[in-house]
Design a protein around this motif. Structure first.
Motif, PDB file in Angstrom:
ATOM      1  N   ASP A 107      16.275   0.662 -26.348  1.00 47.01           N
ATOM      2  CA  ASP A 107      17.689   1.010 -26.356  1.00 47.01           C
ATOM      3  C   ASP A 107      17.898   2.067 -27.429  1.00 47.01           C
ATOM      4  O   ASP A 107      17.944   1.760 -28.605  1.00 47.01           O
ATOM      5  N   GLU A 149      19.747   0.988 -22.254  1.00 51.77           N
ATOM      6  CA  GLU A 149      21.106   1.005 -22.820  1.00 51.77           C
ATOM      7  C   GLU A 149      21.659  -0.396 -23.083  1.00 51.77           C
ATOM      8  O   GLU A 149      22.866  -0.597 -23.076  1.00 51.77           O
ATOM      9  N   TYR A 150      20.790  -1.383 -23.233  1.00 50.08           N
ATOM     10  CA  TYR A 150      21.189  -2.766 -23.457  1.00 50.08           C
ATOM     11  C   TYR A 150      21.922  -3.344 -22.249  1.00 50.08           C
ATOM     12  O   TYR A 150      22.633  -4.335 -22.342  1.00 50.08           O
TER      13      TYR A 150
END
Lengths: 416, 355
Positions: free
Chosen positions: A38, A80-81
Motif C-alpha cells: 500500500d 490501496e488497502y
C-alpha cells in the motif's frame, strides 16, 4: 584417437550440455514472489518504506546468485488497502505462478484467507489479520510470522511489570486504542492479565480517524492517573498520542506502543526524537542499521554507483520489509533443499515456511520457530526506546505470558 | 445496443418504451449472452474471470445507487453501509441458521431495504447536500453499530466467515464457478433495472428528480416514491454486499467503509447518472482502469525505470492518471460515458450522410 579429436569432442560435448541442459536449467531457475503493498492508501506511510526494504533484500539475494541457484522475481501490486484490488492481485500472482505472497492490510488478509487455502498458496500477514490466524491447523495457508496483537498485549504487560518494579498488584494501567476490530482484539488478553496480575485496567477508545484524542488523554492523565499506558494506534494517531501525553506532562517512559505506533515516522511527526525521549515501542523485527544485511544492501547500492535510498533511514518499516523478504526466501530455500535443488511448488514452500527455525539474520529476525501448528513462530518481540535522539534497544527478544496466549488460542480453536 | 436504424419510426408510446426497440436488438442480446455464457468462460484465463467477477459485483451496486441518485435525484453517500447491512445479515443467517444463499441473498437485500428506508426518512424533509450529510450520518452510525454490537458482528474481529455458496451439491469455489454465480445476479439486476425504469415507478422516480413539487401536483405521492427509491436502492446495495461476502468468503465491515461509498458515486457519475448502461460502463471503468494502467506501465515503464523504482512510479502515476482521466472524460462529456456512447451512436445513425 588423436589429442586434437579428443579436445574437439570435449568442446562439442560441453557446448551441447550448455546449449540444452544449461539452457533448460536457466529457463526454470526463476521463482515468482507476489507482494501486495500500500503505497497510496491510508497506510501509505508504512508501505512506502516497507516495500522498498522487501525489494532491496530480494535484489541482494539475486545479486549473490539467488536462492540455491534460483533467481527471484517479485511482482508488486499496490492494493490501496482496498479489498477488491487485493483479490485481483492474488489472482494475478496465481496466474504468474507465484509460490507465495505477502499480504498487506487486515481487511484484505481476512478476505483472502479462504482463497489462499483453496489455491494452496501461502500468504504472510505480519502485523495484519487476526491473532487466531497463528493457529496453523485452522488457517493452514495464512502465516502471521510475527507477534500477533495478543502476543503484543502479553509483551506490553510483561514490560510494564518490569518497569514498575516487578509487581503489578494494585497498579493502574490504561489501554488507549483505535476503535476498530484490530484495536479491540487484545482486550481479552489484557482483561485476563488484569485478573491474574491484580492490576486495574481501564480502556480508552479513540474513534476513527484517530487524530483527535484530547478528551481521552485528559481522562487518562487527569482522572484515572495510571501507572502505565499501553497504546495501540494506527496511521497518524500514534504521533498525536505522543504529543498529547507530552503536553499533559505524562512521563513517556511509562508508555509502550504496539507495533504500528513505534516507527521513526510517528516520533518525528510528534515533534522529533527530542520530544519523545523515553517513549517505548514494541517491534517484531530488528531496528536500526546495525545489521550485516543492511550493510550489505548499502554496499550493493554503492557497488552499482547509486546513492543509498532514503527509505533505509526509516529503519523500523524498512527492516520489516527486509524481514518479510528474508522469511520468504528462507521458506523457499528450505523447500528447495528438501527437493534436492528442484523448483518447489507452493505447497512445498508452505512446508518450508513451517520448517523455519534458528534463522536470525544477525538479530534482525527473532529466534522464532514456525511449525505446522504455530504460524506465529512464538510471538517474539523487542522493545525499543527513544534515548538521546535515537531508538535504542531496551529489551531483547522475549515472549510475554506465552501460556496465556496459548490458552486463548486453544479456546478460539475449540469454539469453531 | 450496437444496432442502428435510419430514422425515428415509432408511432406509439408502447413502441417507444419497448425493451427491444428493434427486432435486431434481440439478436444483439443473444450474441452478448453467447459471448458471456459460453465463449468467455471457456476461453479466458481464470485471472481475467476474477476481474470480471469484481466488475459484476460492482455493477449490481452501481445500478442500485443510480436508481437513487441518478433516477430519483436523492444524493446518498451511505451506499457502502447498506452493503454491510446485507453482508452481515446474510453471513449471520448462513452461519447461525445454515441457510443457503437463495434465502440469505434476498434476506440480506430486504434487511438493507428496511434500514435504507429508515436512513432515507430525512429525504422527506431535506434534499441536496443536506440529504448527503444525513446519509453520511447513516453510514457512520451503521459502521459504528456493526463494530460495537457483537451479536451482529460475531465478535471482536467484526468478521464472519461463510461457506461458499452451493446449488444442487455443486459448490461455487473457483473463479470459474463464481463467474456464473455472479453473472446470473448481475444480469438479473440489469434486467430488473431496465424494466423498473420504464414502469410507472421508474417514471415517478424521474418526475420526483426533475421537479418534486410538479410531481406532487400531477398526483405522485412523493413521500412514498422517495422512500421506495431508498428501499430499492438499498436492496441492490444489500445484494451487492451479500455477493461480496460470498465472493470473499467473509463479511468484514472494513470492506464497506466510507471510501467505498465514494467509489460507487464515482462510478455512476463517470458512467452517467440516470442510465442503466452508464452504471455498467462506470463499474467497468472504475474497476478496470487501475488494472489497465498498471499492466501498461509494467510493460512500457521498464524502458525507463528499474524494478524497485517502478513500483513507486506505478502507484503514484496510477492515481494521477486515474484522476486525470476522470476529469478529461467529464470535460469531454459531463453526462458521462453513457452520453458519450449515445453521441457516437447518433453520429453513426445518419453516417455517412451527416448533413
Amino acid at each position: 584417437m588423436t589429442k586434437f579429436v579428443r579436445s574437439w569432442l570435449g568442446i562439442a560435448a560441453t557446448t551441447a550440455t550448455l546449449a540444452f541442459g544449461g539452457g533448460q536449467a536457466l529457463a526454470q531457475k526463476e521463482l515468482v514472489f507476489g507482494l501486495q503493498c500500500d503505497r497510496t492508501g491510508p497506510t501509505a506511510t508504512v508501505g512506502v518504506n516497507l516495500c522498498p526494504g522487501y525489494h532491496d533484500y530480494i535484489a541482494l539475494v539475486n545479486s549473490k546468485g539467488g536462492v540455491e541457484g534460483f533467481k527471484i522475481k517479485v511482482l508488486e501490486v499496490d492494493n490501496e488497502y482496498k479489498v477488491p484490488p487485493a483479490m485481483e492481485a492474488h489472482e494475478r500472482f496465481k496466474k504468474e505462478g507465484a509460490v507465495l505472497e505477502g499480504l498487506f492490510g487486515t481487511a484484505s488478509t481476512m478476505a483472502l484467507t479462504k482463497k489462499l487455502e483453496e489455491d494452496k498458496i501461502l500468504g504472510t500477514s505480519p502485523g495484519f489479520g487476526t491473532a487466531s490466524a497463528a493457529d496453523g491447523k485452522r488457517f493452514p495457508y495464512t502465516f502471521p510470522i510475527a507477534a500477533s496483537y495478543w502476543s503484543q498485549a502479553g509483551a506490553a504487560v510483561a514490560f510494564a511489570k518490569e518497569r514498575l518494579g516487578g509487581n503489578l498488584k494494585g497498579k493502574k494501567i490504561a489501554y488507549l486504542f483505535y476503535d476498530n476490530p484490530a484495536g479491540k482484539e487484545p482486550l481479552p488478553i489484557l482483561e485476563d492479565l488484569a485478573k491474574s496480575e491484580g492490576f486495574e485496567m481501564r480502556t480508552f477508545a479513540v474513534p476513527a480517524p484517530g487524530v483527535e484524542m484530547g478528551a481521552q488523554i485528559l481522562d487518562i492523565t487527569g482522572r484515572f492517573k495510571p501507572d502505565f499506558i499501553i497504546t495501540h494506534l494506527f496511521g497518524r494517531s500514534p504521533s498525536v498520542s505522543i504529543k498529547e501525553l507530552k503536553g499533559k506532562g505524562f512521563p513517556l517512559s511509562k508508555v509502550v506502543a504496539f507495533v504500528w505506533g513505534s516507527a521513526e515516522a510517528d516520533i518525528i511527526a510528534a515533534g522529533g526524537m527530542a520530544v519523545a525521549e523515553g517513549y517505548n515501542g514494541i517491534q517484531f523485527a530488528g531496528v536500526g542499521k546495525d545489521f550485516q544485511v543492511i550493510k550489505d544492501i548499502e554496499a550493493m547500492y554503492k557497488a552499482q554507483g547509486k546513492p543509498v535510498p532514503k527509505e533505509l533511514d526509516s529503519t523500523v518499516y524498512y527492516n520489516r520489509g527486509v524481514f518479510i523478504a528474508a522469511m520468504h526466501t528462507e521458506a523457499v530455500r528450505n523447500a528447495i533443499k528438501v527437493k534436492g535443488g528442484a523448483a518447489p511448488t507452493s505447497e512445498e514452500v508452505k512446508k518450508g515456511m513451517e520448517a523455519i527455525k534458528g534463522f536470525t539474520l544477525g538479530g534482525l529476525v527473532p529466534p522464532m520457530e514456525i511449525t505446522a501448528a504455530d504460524h506465529e513462530g512464538g510471538g517474539w518481540v523487542q522493545i525499543w526506546t527513544v534515548k538521546g535522539g535515537k531508538l535504542v534497544r531496551d529489551k531483547d527478544w522475549f515472549q510475554g505470558y506465552r501460556e496465556i496466549i496459548k490458552k486463548h488460542l486453544a479456546a478460539e480453536a475449540s469454539k469453531s | 445496443m450496437f444496432h442502428r436504424e435510419s430514422g425515428v419510426f415509432k408511432t406509439t408510446y408502447r413502441a417507444d418504451m419497448a425493451l427491444y426497440p428493434l427486432p435486431i436488438a434481440k439478436w444483439t442480446v443473444g450474441v452478448l449472452a453467447l459471448i458471456f455464457i459460453v465463449i468467455v468462460p471457456l476461453t479466458v484465463h481464470e485471472y481475467y474471470l476474477s476481474i470480471l467477477n469484481l466488475i459484476f459485483i460492482a455493477i449490481v451496486g452501481a445500478l442500485g445507487l443510480n436508481i437513487l441518485v441518478g433516477y430519483t435525484g436523492q444524493i446518498s453517500i451511505g451506499h457502502a453501509a447498506f452493503m454491510s447491512v446485507g453482508a452481515y445479515t446474510a453471513a449471520n443467517l448462513a452461519v447461525r441458521l445454515g441457510l443457503p444463499f437463495w434465502i440469505t441473498l434476498p434476506a440480506g437485500g430486504m434487511m438493507a431495504a428496511v434500514i435504507g428506508v429508515i436512513v432515507g426518512m430525512p429525504s422527506l424533509r431535506i434534499k441536496g447536500l443536506y440529504l448527503a450529510i444525513a446519509t453520511l450520518a447513516g453510514q457512520l452510525i451503521i459502521e459504528w453499530t456493526i463494530n460495537h454490537v457483537p451479536a451482529i458482528s460475531g465478535g471482536a474481529q467484526a468478521s464472519i466467515q461463510v461457506e461458499r455458496p452451493s446449488l444442487f451439491g455443486v459448490s461455487f469455489n473457483t473463479q470459474g464457478h463464481l463467474y456464473f454465480f455472479l453473472l446470473f445476479f448481475a444480469v438479473l439486476a440489469i434486467v430488473a433495472t431496465l424494466n423498473l425504469v420504464r414502469s410507472r415507478i421508474g417514471r415517478a422516480f424521474v418526475a420526483v428528480r426533475d421537479q418534486d413539487i410538479a410531481a406532487e401536483i400531477i398526483g405522485i405521492d412523493i413521500y412514498r416514491y422517495k422512500l421506495m427509491a431508498f428501499a430499492i436502492s438499498s436492496f441492490y446495495a444489500g445484494v451487492c454486499g451479500v455477493l461480496y461476502t460470498y465472493y470473499f468468503g467473509i463479511a468484514n465491515y472494513e470492506q464497506f467503509q466510507l471510501i467505498v461509498s465514494i467509489d460507487y458515486l464515482a462510478m455512476i457519475i463517470i458512467g452517467g447518472l440516470g442510465s442503466v448502461l452508464g452504471s455498467i460502463l462506470g463499474a467497468v471503468f472504475v474497476t478496470l482502469l487501475p488494472i489497465v494502467i498498471r499492466i501498461l506501465m509494467e510493460n512500457i515503464g521498464s524502458l525507463f525505470f528499474t524494478g524497485a523504482e517502478m513500483a513507486n512510479v506505478i502507484s503514484g502515476l496510477r492515481l494521477g492518471v486515474f484522476g486525470g482521466l476522470i476529469i478529461f472524460f467529464l470535460i469531454v462529456e459531463p453526462e458521462g460515458l453513457n452520453r458519450l456512447w449515445r453521441n457516437i451512436r447518433s453520429y453513426f445513425r445518419v453516417w455517412p450522410f451527416s448533413y
